[in-house]
Design a protein around this motif. Structure first.
Motif, mmCIF file in Angstrom:
data_model
loop_
_atom_site.group_PDB
_atom_site.id
_atom_site.type_symbol
_atom_site.label_atom_id
_atom_site.label_comp_id
_atom_site.label_asym_id
_atom_site.label_seq_id
_atom_site.Cartn_x
_atom_site.Cartn_y
_atom_site.Cartn_z
ATOM 1 N N ARG A 35 -8.934 -1.392 1.758
ATOM 2 C CA ARG A 35 -7.486 -1.571 1.765
ATOM 3 C C ARG A 35 -7.093 -2.687 0.803
ATOM 4 N NH1 ARG A 35 -8.101 2.387 4.131
ATOM 5 N NH2 ARG A 35 -7.439 3.006 6.202
ATOM 6 N N VAL A 36 -5.908 -2.515 0.222
ATOM 7 C CA VAL A 36 -5.300 -3.549 -0.601
ATOM 8 C C VAL A 36 -3.928 -3.824 0.006
ATOM 9 C CG1 VAL A 36 -4.420 -4.169 -2.876
ATOM 10 C CG2 VAL A 36 -6.539 -2.831 -2.679
ATOM 11 N N HIS A 37 -3.771 -5.000 0.558
ATOM 12 C CA HIS A 37 -2.506 -5.413 1.180
ATOM 13 C C HIS A 37 -1.634 -6.031 0.086
ATOM 14 C CE1 HIS A 37 -4.086 -4.973 5.326
ATOM 15 N NE2 HIS A 37 -5.228 -5.226 4.707
ATOM 16 N N VAL A 38 -0.481 -5.426 -0.143
ATOM 17 C CA VAL A 38 0.437 -5.923 -1.169
ATOM 18 C C VAL A 38 1.480 -6.798 -0.477
ATOM 19 C CG1 VAL A 38 2.060 -5.303 -2.974
ATOM 20 C CG2 VAL A 38 0.057 -3.849 -2.541
ATOM 21 N N MET A 39 1.453 -8.079 -0.793
ATOM 22 C CA MET A 39 2.393 -9.022 -0.193
ATOM 23 C C MET A 39 3.717 -8.904 -0.941
ATOM 24 S SD MET A 39 -0.161 -12.213 0.617
ATOM 25 C CE MET A 39 -0.728 -12.406 -1.058
ATOM 26 N N ALA A 40 4.469 -7.871 -0.589
ATOM 27 C CA ALA A 40 5.712 -7.540 -1.296
ATOM 28 C C ALA A 40 6.886 -8.329 -0.730
ATOM 29 C CB ALA A 40 5.960 -6.034 -1.217
ATOM 30 N N TYR A 41 6.770 -9.638 -0.792
ATOM 31 C CA TYR A 41 7.836 -10.510 -0.320
ATOM 32 C C TYR A 41 7.817 -11.793 -1.129
ATOM 33 C CZ TYR A 41 3.732 -11.523 2.583
ATOM 34 O OH TYR A 41 2.465 -11.759 3.034
ATOM 35 N N ASP A 42 8.811 -12.615 -0.905
ATOM 36 C CA ASP A 42 9.018 -13.833 -1.684
ATOM 37 C C ASP A 42 9.192 -13.536 -3.174
ATOM 38 O OD1 ASP A 42 9.048 -15.390 0.543
ATOM 39 O OD2 ASP A 42 6.984 -16.079 0.354
ATOM 40 N N MET A 43 9.855 -12.424 -3.461
ATOM 41 C CA MET A 43 10.218 -12.070 -4.830
ATOM 42 C C MET A 43 11.729 -12.280 -4.932
ATOM 43 S SD MET A 43 7.906 -8.646 -5.368
ATOM 44 C CE MET A 43 8.515 -7.797 -3.914
#
Length: 97
Positions: A35-43
């Motif tokens: 798995r690759v967890h994409v931290m799609a926040y703080d953008m």
């Protein structure tokens, strides 16, 4: 990461990483992970429709982040999107609510 993944798999463990958008792995490394967890926040971005409101992760920026991972060779079946479930203080984004 490939060596760590091989070791973990021999012990029936998962190999995962968490990455910010823009941090990419070579395709062969991504293939070795479960798995690759994409931290799609703080953008932090200002909305395009003339609003002063800032969002730390718009839906569009999350979509773009996920698309960038697949276009860089990571299979979509391995991606997990990290969703921002918190708020930021507008005048001081370092503060979380």
């Amino acid at each position: 990461l490939v060596q760590a993944s091989t070791f973990l798999h021999k012990h029936n463990l998962l190999a995962t990483v968490a990455l910010h958008p823009g941090q990419f792995l070579p395709e062969h490394v991504c293939q070795s992970l479960d798995r690759v967890h994409v931290m799609a926040y703080d953008m932090i971005a200002t909305q395009s429709y003339n609003s002063p409101t800032k969002h730390h992760a718009s839906f569009q920026s999350m979509q773009n982040a996920m698309s960038s991972f697949t276009s860089n060779g990571c299979p979509s079946s391995k991606l997990i999107m990290g969703v921002p479930a918190y708020a930021r203080h507008e005048s001081n984004p370092i503060l979380a609510w």
